[in-house]
Design an enzyme around this catalytic site. Structure first.
Site, PDB file in Angstrom:
ATOM      1  N   ASP A 202       2.957   8.469  -0.231  1.00 52.21           N
ATOM      2  CA  ASP A 202       3.647   7.361   0.253  1.00 52.21           C
ATOM      3  C   ASP A 202       4.611   6.808  -0.744  1.00 52.21           C
ATOM      4  O   ASP A 202       4.304   7.228  -2.015  1.00 52.21           O
ATOM      5  CB  ASP A 202       2.497   6.246   0.535  1.00 52.21           C
ATOM      6  CG  ASP A 202       3.082   4.891   1.240  1.00 52.21           C
ATOM      7  OD1 ASP A 202       3.876   4.978   2.008  1.00 52.21           O
ATOM      8  OD2 ASP A 202       2.679   4.063   0.651  1.00 52.21           O
TER       9      ASP A 202
ATOM     10  N   LYS B 293       3.364   5.893  11.027  1.00 50.75           N
ATOM     11  CA  LYS B 293       1.997   5.651  10.664  1.00 50.75           C
ATOM     12  C   LYS B 293       1.465   4.684  11.589  1.00 50.75           C
ATOM     13  O   LYS B 293       2.149   3.446  11.691  1.00 50.75           O
ATOM     14  CB  LYS B 293       1.959   5.464   9.132  1.00 50.75           C
ATOM     15  CG  LYS B 293       2.606   6.674   8.262  1.00 50.75           C
ATOM     16  CD  LYS B 293       2.383   5.986   6.691  1.00 50.75           C
ATOM     17  CE  LYS B 293       3.154   7.039   5.982  1.00 50.75           C
ATOM     18  NZ  LYS B 293       3.336   6.733   4.529  1.00 50.75           N
TER      19      LYS B 293
ATOM     20  N   ASP C 192       6.088   2.788  -1.212  1.00 46.19           N
ATOM     21  CA  ASP C 192       5.761   1.574  -1.721  1.00 46.19           C
ATOM     22  C   ASP C 192       4.265   1.030  -1.711  1.00 46.19           C
ATOM     23  O   ASP C 192       3.360   1.521  -0.840  1.00 46.19           O
ATOM     24  CB  ASP C 192       6.376   0.532  -0.553  1.00 46.19           C
ATOM     25  CG  ASP C 192       7.791   0.223  -0.894  1.00 46.19           C
ATOM     26  OD1 ASP C 192       7.974  -0.442  -1.653  1.00 46.19           O
ATOM     27  OD2 ASP C 192       8.700   0.381   0.272  1.00 46.19           O
TER      28      ASP C 192
ATOM     29  N   THR D  87       7.079   8.176   3.900  1.00 51.87           N
ATOM     30  CA  THR D  87       7.409   6.853   3.658  1.00 51.87           C
ATOM     31  C   THR D  87       7.654   6.320   4.984  1.00 51.87           C
ATOM     32  O   THR D  87       8.232   7.138   5.940  1.00 51.87           O
ATOM     33  CB  THR D  87       8.374   6.493   2.822  1.00 51.87           C
ATOM     34  OG1 THR D  87       8.522   4.702   2.807  1.00 51.87           O
ATOM     35  CG2 THR D  87       9.630   7.150   2.890  1.00 51.87           C
TER      36      THR D  87
END
Length: 219
Positions: free
Chosen positions: A13, A139, A15, A107
């Site tokens: 991922d 996600k 962030d 991401t």
């Protein structure tokens, strides 16, 4: 925590995992929520680990989600100041590049924004990048990581994922990946579906032949 040498590929991922732009992101969503007449604290509960368009559809279904997202992305690209690298990220990514490991970034951010954030911190650009616009379902749906696995060309059992948010952990686990969760944005009880939980990426230097390098305090 297993040795990184047990795996042949790695999916990250962005962030909260490779970099921290939380002040920028939360400030952006808080300003938007206030302007839109929404409860900002409530909106912030739904932003981490999700695509922006999914958050907008959830918290403001009456708005044009695509137009709103375009506006928010444009503003975020102008407010990268304050974004920092997660401790250990630079050394880890440079080790992956030096040892020619297969790796990529999965991401919830749009592709161009992800590239801009990594470039802002002068972090290596990933050989594989799955962004928000590359999947139909974001996600916690497994689709982002399923696509990342396919791009690496390895069995899921040979790939290790790194996440910081419950939605991302659920996505990676549903795709069949072992997951390392970072305590960068959520408490341990929210990360319970991960295989392992660590403070930051510096912890990994104890488990692999990685160079010991000083981290940039900030960029």
């Amino acid at each position: 925590m297993p040795s990184l040498n047990q795996f042949d590929g790695f999916l990250f991922d962005m962030d909260g995992t490779l970099l921290d732009s939380t002040p920028c992101i939360e400030g952006l969503w808080r300003r938007w929520a206030t302007h839109t007449g929404l409860d900002a604290d409530w909106v912030l509960q739904h932003i981490h680990g999700r695509r922006g368009i999914d958050t907008i559809r959830l918290v403001a279904p009456h708005l044009d989600a695509e137009a709103t997202l375009k506006m928010l992305i444009a503003e975020e690209q102008q407010t990268l100041e304050g974004t920092t690298a997660i401790a250990g990220a630079r050394a880890l990514l440079e080790w992956l590049a030096a040892t020619q490991q297969k790796w990529g970034v999965v991401t919830s951010a749009p592709r161009q924004l992800a590239i801009a954030k990594l470039a802002y911190l002068d972090l290596p650009q990933p050989p594989v990048l799955i962004g928000a616009e590359d999947v139909r379902h974001g996600k916690p749906h497994p689709a982002p990581y399923v696509q990342g696995i396919a791009a690496l060309g390895l069995p899921a059992s040979r790939i290790l994922a790194f996440e910081d948010a419950p939605a991302g952990i659920l996505s990676a686990r549903a795709a069949g990946l072992a997951v390392v969760a970072l305590r960068t944005s959520h408490p341990d009880h929210a990360l319970g579906d991960a295989s392992w939980i660590i403070d930051d990426l510096l912890d990994l230097q104890l488990h692999a032949s990685m160079p010991q390098q000083p981290e940039d305090a900030a960029c």
